[in-house]
Design an enzyme around this catalytic site. Structure first.
Site, PDB file in Angstrom:
ATOM      1  CB  SER A  66      -0.854   0.046   1.266  1.00 23.30           C
ATOM      2  OG  SER A  66      -1.669  -1.072   1.353  1.00 23.30           O
ATOM      3  CG  HIS A 106      -2.190  -0.461  -4.161  1.00 19.57           C
ATOM      4  ND1 HIS A 106      -2.549   0.837  -3.894  1.00 19.57           N
ATOM      5  CD2 HIS A 106      -2.512  -1.170  -3.052  1.00 19.57           C
ATOM      6  CE1 HIS A 106      -3.062   0.903  -2.679  1.00 19.57           C
ATOM      7  NE2 HIS A 106      -3.056  -0.293  -2.155  1.00 19.57           N
ATOM      8  CD  GLU A 148      -2.299   3.840  -6.458  1.00 19.27           C
ATOM      9  OE1 GLU A 148      -2.588   3.173  -5.440  1.00 19.27           O
ATOM     10  OE2 GLU A 148      -2.009   5.032  -6.391  1.00 19.27           O
ATOM     11  CG  ASN A 153      -3.436   3.635   0.444  1.00 16.36           C
ATOM     12  OD1 ASN A 153      -4.638   3.750   0.619  1.00 16.36           O
ATOM     13  ND2 ASN A 153      -2.847   2.478   0.237  1.00 16.36           N
TER      14      ASN A 153
END
Ligand SMILES: NC(=O)c1ccc[n+]([C@@H]2O[C@H](COP(=O)([O-])OP(=O)(O)OC[C@H]3O[C@@H](n4cnc5c(N)ncnc54)[C@H](O)[C@@H]3O)[C@@H](O)[C@H]2O)c1
Length: 290
Positions: free
Chosen positions: A118, A139, A151, A189
């Site tokens: 992450s 991701h 991602e 994130n």
């Protein structure tokens, strides 16, 4: 051509990744150090595919065929025929580095390693392998079978063929990709976790209760889940790990993890996966704890 996919870590992300790969007709090898996690993952996949059957998205036959494509084990030799291995173990750089060290000698020379991290630097993780050009960030979002985005993060050394193969694989899994540069916590994130951390500060400072904060953001900002409910869903250990990467990686005090988040993790109240976080899940209905 990708035919066989390895997954390391059978937690909430690993089981979701195995699920979507198996339904897309790839052979899947799922490895975890904890055998109980492997059993739990298979029953979780069975149950989650059951939900898709009820919604008319897949058939009973597809579930049976999908589950039959997943082989589980503790040993990295299971990855010997894999074209791609997705690392989805605990969000801790030392743990991931150790995994990569053990993994590489068990792979085909051309196999690609994709990390589902992450937040951790893809360039740095890649440098700890024997194949930085064949290493990439992939991701997935939680829950994997439901969420549309993957991602993709290119490390400094990631080559074009690796990127193209993983982008095509993501599309075969029915996902849409967004490309992020390799900066701490990438795009999703970098934006999402400071908001969650701020929600924990709002609770910590007594601005609102758990229920008030989540209701405010659901109805006031039109978010499908409140930030504290979402933190429990992600896992508070993962949330804290991402904030630490942002804080250290960008050296800016605005990313300081909230002390209350640290306390919850120290208490082992890691969210939904352990039955308690900002909500108590033991009765079946989530009860706010503050
Ligand atoms: N939770 C989320 O919402 C989310 C979303 C996207 C990405 N991620 C990332 O996915 C990864 C996994 O997160 P998760 O939420 O599934 O965590 P989790 O705690 O549910 O699962 C982690 C799993 O890794 C296993 N593991 C630990 N060390 C291992 C080792 N040496 N070898 C093999 N298995 C090992 C654990 O036994 C556990 O089953 C992390 O990098 C996390 O940042 C999480």
């Amino acid at each position: 051509m990708v035919q066989t996919i390895g997954v390391i870590g059978a937690g909430q992300m690993g089981n979701g990744i195995a699920h979507v790969c198996a339904l897309a007709a790839y052979d899947v090898k799922l490895v975890d150090i904890d055998p109980k996690r492997l059993d739990d993952a298979l029953s979780q996949i069975h149950q989650n595919m059951g939900r898709q059957i009820k919604r008319g998205l897949i058939t009973e036959g597809e579930r049976t065929a999908g589950l039959a494509r997943i082989e589980t084990g503790k040993d990295y030799t299971l990855f010997r025929d894999c074209d791609v291995v997705v690392e989805a173990a605990t969000e801790n750089e030392d743990v991931k580095r150790e995994i990569l060290k053990q993994l590489c000698p068990n792979l085909k020379p051309n196999a690609i390693i994709a990390s589902n991290t992450s937040s951790i630097s893809i360039t740095r993780l890649a440098a700890s392998t024997d194949r930085p050009t064949k290493f990439i960030g992939m991701h997935f979002m939680n829950p994997v079978p439901v969420m549309q985005l993957v991602e993709l993060i290119r490390g400094l050394a990631t080559d074009e063929q690796t990127y193209a193969t993983i982008r095509a694989l993501s599309e075969k899994l029915g996902k849409t990709t967004a490309m992020a540069e390799d900066f701490p916590a990438f795009i999703v994130n970098r934006i999402l976790l400071p908001m969650i951390n701020e929600a924990v500060y709002t609770l910590y400072e007594g601005v609102g209760s758990v229920e008030a904060i989540d209701t405010a953001m659901k109805l006031g900002a039109n978010h499908p889940m409140g930030p504290l409910e979402l933190a429990d869903f992600i896992g508070l250990d993962t949330c804290l790990a991402v904030m630490q990467v942002l804080y250290e990686g960008l050296a800016d005090s605005k990313y300081r993890p909230c002390p209350l988040l640290v306390k919850y993790v120290e208490a082992g109240w890691l969210g939904k996966k352990v039955g308690r976080g900002f909500y108590d899940y033991s009765s079946g209905t989530p009860i706010p704890t503050r």
